[in-house]
Motif scaffolding. Structure first.
Motif, PDB file in Angstrom:
ATOM      1  N   CYS A  93       0.891  -1.286   0.016  1.00 15.59           N
ATOM      2  CA  CYS A  93       0.067   0.049  -0.200  1.00 15.59           C
ATOM      3  C   CYS A  93       0.741   1.257   0.139  1.00 15.59           C
ATOM      4  CB  CYS A  93      -0.871  -0.005   1.237  1.00 15.59           C
ATOM      5  SG  CYS A  93      -2.104   1.272   1.368  1.00 15.59           S
ATOM      6  N   ILE A  94       0.774   2.045  -1.150  1.00 20.23           N
ATOM      7  CA  ILE A  94       1.319   3.467  -0.924  1.00 20.23           C
ATOM      8  C   ILE A  94       0.219   4.486  -0.947  1.00 20.23           C
ATOM      9  CG2 ILE A  94       2.681   5.002  -2.210  1.00 20.23           C
ATOM     10  CD1 ILE A  94       4.147   2.560  -1.336  1.00 20.23           C
ATOM     11  N   ASP A  95       0.212   5.184   0.040  1.00 19.10           N
ATOM     12  CA  ASP A  95      -1.104   6.271   0.455  1.00 19.10           C
ATOM     13  C   ASP A  95      -1.019   7.139  -0.501  1.00 19.10           C
ATOM     14  OD1 ASP A  95      -1.917   4.797   2.569  1.00 19.10           O
ATOM     15  OD2 ASP A  95      -0.670   5.894   4.001  1.00 19.10           O
ATOM     16  N   SER A  96      -2.134   7.720  -0.661  1.00 18.51           N
ATOM     17  CA  SER A  96      -2.271   8.827  -1.610  1.00 18.51           C
ATOM     18  C   SER A  96      -1.649   9.985  -1.598  1.00 18.51           C
ATOM     19  CB  SER A  96      -3.904   9.400  -1.696  1.00 18.51           C
ATOM     20  OG  SER A  96      -4.394   9.743  -0.445  1.00 18.51           O
ATOM     21  N   ASP A  97      -1.120  10.370  -0.359  1.00 22.06           N
ATOM     22  CA  ASP A  97      -0.186  11.399  -0.219  1.00 22.06           C
ATOM     23  C   ASP A  97       1.533  10.867   0.074  1.00 22.06           C
ATOM     24  OD1 ASP A  97      -0.435  10.147   2.199  1.00 22.06           O
ATOM     25  OD2 ASP A  97      -1.054  11.955   3.183  1.00 22.06           O
ATOM     26  N   ASP A  98       1.659   9.894  -0.430  1.00 24.38           N
ATOM     27  CA  ASP A  98       3.008   9.352  -0.299  1.00 24.38           C
ATOM     28  C   ASP A  98       3.425   8.902  -1.853  1.00 24.38           C
ATOM     29  OD1 ASP A  98       2.962   9.670   2.414  1.00 24.38           O
ATOM     30  OD2 ASP A  98       2.492   7.526   2.867  1.00 24.38           O
ATOM     31  N   TYR A  99       4.845   8.375  -1.806  1.00 27.84           N
ATOM     32  CA  TYR A  99       5.189   8.173  -3.281  1.00 27.84           C
ATOM     33  C   TYR A  99       6.223   7.210  -3.082  1.00 27.84           C
ATOM     34  CZ  TYR A  99       8.441  12.173  -2.781  1.00 27.84           C
ATOM     35  OH  TYR A  99       9.476  12.963  -2.337  1.00 27.84           O
ATOM     36  N   MET A 100       6.669   6.368  -4.060  1.00 29.43           N
ATOM     37  CA  MET A 100       7.808   5.512  -3.917  1.00 29.43           C
ATOM     38  C   MET A 100       9.122   5.871  -4.275  1.00 29.43           C
ATOM     39  SD  MET A 100       5.867   1.881  -5.392  1.00 29.43           S
ATOM     40  CE  MET A 100       6.638   0.623  -4.120  1.00 29.43           C
ATOM     41  N   ALA A 101      10.118   5.228  -3.644  1.00 31.31           N
ATOM     42  CA  ALA A 101      11.488   5.430  -4.152  1.00 31.31           C
ATOM     43  C   ALA A 101      11.755   5.143  -5.497  1.00 31.31           C
ATOM     44  CB  ALA A 101      12.428   4.947  -3.084  1.00 31.31           C
ATOM     45  N   ASP A 102      12.507   5.577  -6.263  1.00 29.34           N
ATOM     46  CA  ASP A 102      12.859   5.260  -7.651  1.00 29.34           C
ATOM     47  C   ASP A 102      13.084   3.722  -8.085  1.00 29.34           C
ATOM     48  OD1 ASP A 102      11.971   7.976  -8.301  1.00 29.34           O
ATOM     49  OD2 ASP A 102      14.178   8.354  -9.038  1.00 29.34           O
ATOM     50  N   ASN A 103      13.860   3.298  -6.932  1.00 28.99           N
ATOM     51  CA  ASN A 103      14.103   1.801  -7.249  1.00 28.99           C
ATOM     52  C   ASN A 103      13.265   0.676  -6.571  1.00 28.99           C
ATOM     53  OD1 ASN A 103      15.150   2.528  -4.980  1.00 28.99           O
ATOM     54  ND2 ASN A 103      17.175   1.347  -5.246  1.00 28.99           N
ATOM     55  N   ALA A 104      12.130   1.377  -5.933  1.00 33.81           N
ATOM     56  CA  ALA A 104      11.412   0.448  -4.982  1.00 33.81           C
ATOM     57  C   ALA A 104      10.783  -0.904  -5.435  1.00 33.81           C
ATOM     58  CB  ALA A 104       9.987   1.421  -4.497  1.00 33.81           C
ATOM     59  N   VAL A 105      10.328  -0.669  -6.694  1.00 31.81           N
ATOM     60  CA  VAL A 105       9.670  -2.172  -7.183  1.00 31.81           C
ATOM     61  C   VAL A 105      10.864  -3.003  -7.292  1.00 31.81           C
ATOM     62  CG1 VAL A 105       8.651  -3.110  -9.174  1.00 31.81           C
ATOM     63  CG2 VAL A 105       7.598  -1.002  -8.158  1.00 31.81           C
ATOM     64  N   GLU A 106      12.132  -2.534  -7.977  1.00 35.34           N
ATOM     65  CA  GLU A 106      13.134  -3.572  -8.126  1.00 35.34           C
ATOM     66  C   GLU A 106      13.713  -3.944  -7.063  1.00 35.34           C
ATOM     67  OE1 GLU A 106      17.455  -3.349 -10.912  1.00 35.34           O
ATOM     68  OE2 GLU A 106      16.105  -1.690 -10.450  1.00 35.34           O
ATOM     69  N   THR A 107      13.879  -3.120  -5.971  1.00 34.45           N
ATOM     70  CA  THR A 107      14.277  -3.456  -4.730  1.00 34.45           C
ATOM     71  C   THR A 107      13.447  -4.653  -4.062  1.00 34.45           C
ATOM     72  OG1 THR A 107      15.392  -1.426  -4.396  1.00 34.45           O
ATOM     73  CG2 THR A 107      14.879  -2.504  -2.552  1.00 34.45           C
ATOM     74  N   ILE A 108      12.192  -4.373  -3.931  1.00 32.90           N
ATOM     75  CA  ILE A 108      11.224  -5.162  -3.547  1.00 32.90           C
ATOM     76  C   ILE A 108      11.251  -6.617  -4.107  1.00 32.90           C
ATOM     77  CG2 ILE A 108       8.899  -5.858  -3.114  1.00 32.90           C
ATOM     78  CD1 ILE A 108       8.438  -2.764  -2.500  1.00 32.90           C
ATOM     79  N   LEU A 109      11.387  -6.649  -5.307  1.00 39.37           N
ATOM     80  CA  LEU A 109      11.113  -7.936  -6.167  1.00 39.37           C
ATOM     81  C   LEU A 109      12.589  -8.846  -6.061  1.00 39.37           C
ATOM     82  CD1 LEU A 109       8.856  -6.849  -9.318  1.00 39.37           C
ATOM     83  CD2 LEU A 109       8.188  -8.092  -7.140  1.00 39.37           C
ATOM     84  N   THR A 110      13.431  -7.928  -6.115  1.00 40.10           N
ATOM     85  CA  THR A 110      14.812  -8.638  -5.893  1.00 40.10           C
ATOM     86  C   THR A 110      15.029  -9.356  -4.587  1.00 40.10           C
ATOM     87  OG1 THR A 110      15.943  -7.029  -7.385  1.00 40.10           O
ATOM     88  CG2 THR A 110      17.223  -8.352  -6.001  1.00 40.10           C
ATOM     89  N   CYS A 111      14.459  -8.648  -3.426  1.00 37.56           N
ATOM     90  CA  CYS A 111      14.572  -9.201  -2.075  1.00 37.56           C
ATOM     91  C   CYS A 111      13.815 -10.347  -1.962  1.00 37.56           C
ATOM     92  CB  CYS A 111      14.059  -8.209  -1.010  1.00 37.56           C
ATOM     93  SG  CYS A 111      14.051  -8.690   0.723  1.00 37.56           S
TER      94      CYS A 111
END
Length: 301
Positions: A93-111
């Motif tokens: 969940c990313i709240d409507s007033d937050d945002y993801m680090a540019d490499n967040a998806v890659e970091t999560i999926l690699t982990c």
């Protein structure tokens, strides 16, 4: 789309009249170094131009966007709807007033690819403020796995953390209860239940940028207490039942007493899963009840 054809991750965003800030999340998703995800937006009854924005983004984005509209139920109701619609292995969940680090998806999926599996509930990672400072504290470097409850109660970690869950677990746990006239039940209800199933992998990297806005839930917790006593009382019973330490159980009992007094529920001791602790918590619970009704603060201290 068949389940086999789905990407591994759903990023979901509950939103209510946040068209003015939702673009921050969208733009961060455009910047992702890995695009194997779905963005699920659950519009919880917005009356602004959220729907028009999302329609335009769906046509121009280089990732898949799903949009679900519902009558306003509150954030927990939007989470219920999200979990009902998620078919990917993982969700965050990313709240409507937050945002993801540019490499967040890659970091999560690699982990997850390197360390994950059915023996884990998901991943706990770091949130940071817009200036890059980690919210609260980092997690112990030696720690590789933990439940969320133990992370705070036993390892002394502070501040909000970002949770990535296996969708099988978020879907299997009971939904958040919806009470007429109330719009909030603490999201930790489901997290506590998942803690009983499996630990989380610890990822000491920032994946989400958080800004606590004046109109956000976190900054208006006293109002939430006053407006949603049934949701809070329900949650406190679950939290008492599964508290990792007696200190935590006692704290939850204090809050349970306060919410029960707001409800004028004379049977709250009989309904408590920890009756003796609830009786011991009565004086502080009464004091908290009086504080909440008299304070001009926005948050509980």
């Amino acid at each position: 789309m068949n389940k086999e054809d789905l990407p591994p991750l759903t990023v979901f965003t509950p939103t209510y009249n946040r068209a003015y800030t939702l673009h921050l999340c969208y733009e961060s998703l455009l910047r992702q170094t890995c695009k194997t995800f779905i963005w699920l937006i659950v519009d919880d009854g917005s009356t602004d131009d959220t729907a028009e924005l999302v329609k335009r983004w769906t046509l121009e984005a280089d990732f898949e966007i799903w949009y679900v509209y519902q009558e306003n139920q509150g954030m927990h109701g939007a989470h219920n709807t999200a979990y009902e619609n998620i078919g990917t292995e993982l969700n965050v969940c990313i709240d409507s007033d937050d945002y993801m680090a540019d490499n967040a998806v890659e970091t999560i999926l690699t982990c997850w690819r390197e360390r994950g599996g059915d023996e884990y509930a998901g991943i706990v990672a770091l949130d940071a403020a817009t200036d890059g400072a980690v919210i609260g504290s980092r997690m112990p470097e030696h720690l590789t796995r933990t439940t969320l409850s133990d992370l705070y109660a036993k390892h002394g970690v502070k501040g909000d953390k970002k949770l990535v869950y296996r969708s099988e677990l978020t879907r299997d746990c009971p939904p958040y209860p919806l009470y007429e006239g109330e719009k909030y039940c603490p999201l930790s209800y489901k997290y506590i239940l998942i803690d009983q199933r499996a630990p989380l992998l610890v990822l000491n990297e920032v994946v989400c940028i958080v800004e606590y806005r004046a109109d956000g839930s976190s900054m208006n917790m006293v109002k939430q207490y006053l407006r949603n006593p049934r949701g809070f009382a329900f949650f406190r019973k679950t939290a008492m039942r599964h508290a990792p330490t007696y200190k935590d159980r006692f704290r939850e009992a204090v809050h349970y007493v306060s919410s029960s007094l707001m409800l004028r529920n004379a049977a709250f001791v009989a309904e408590s899963p920890r009756k003796l602790t609830t009786l011991l918590a009565l004086p502080l619970g009464i004091a908290l009840y009086m504080y909440i009704h008299r304070t001009k603060r926005r948050t509980i201290v």
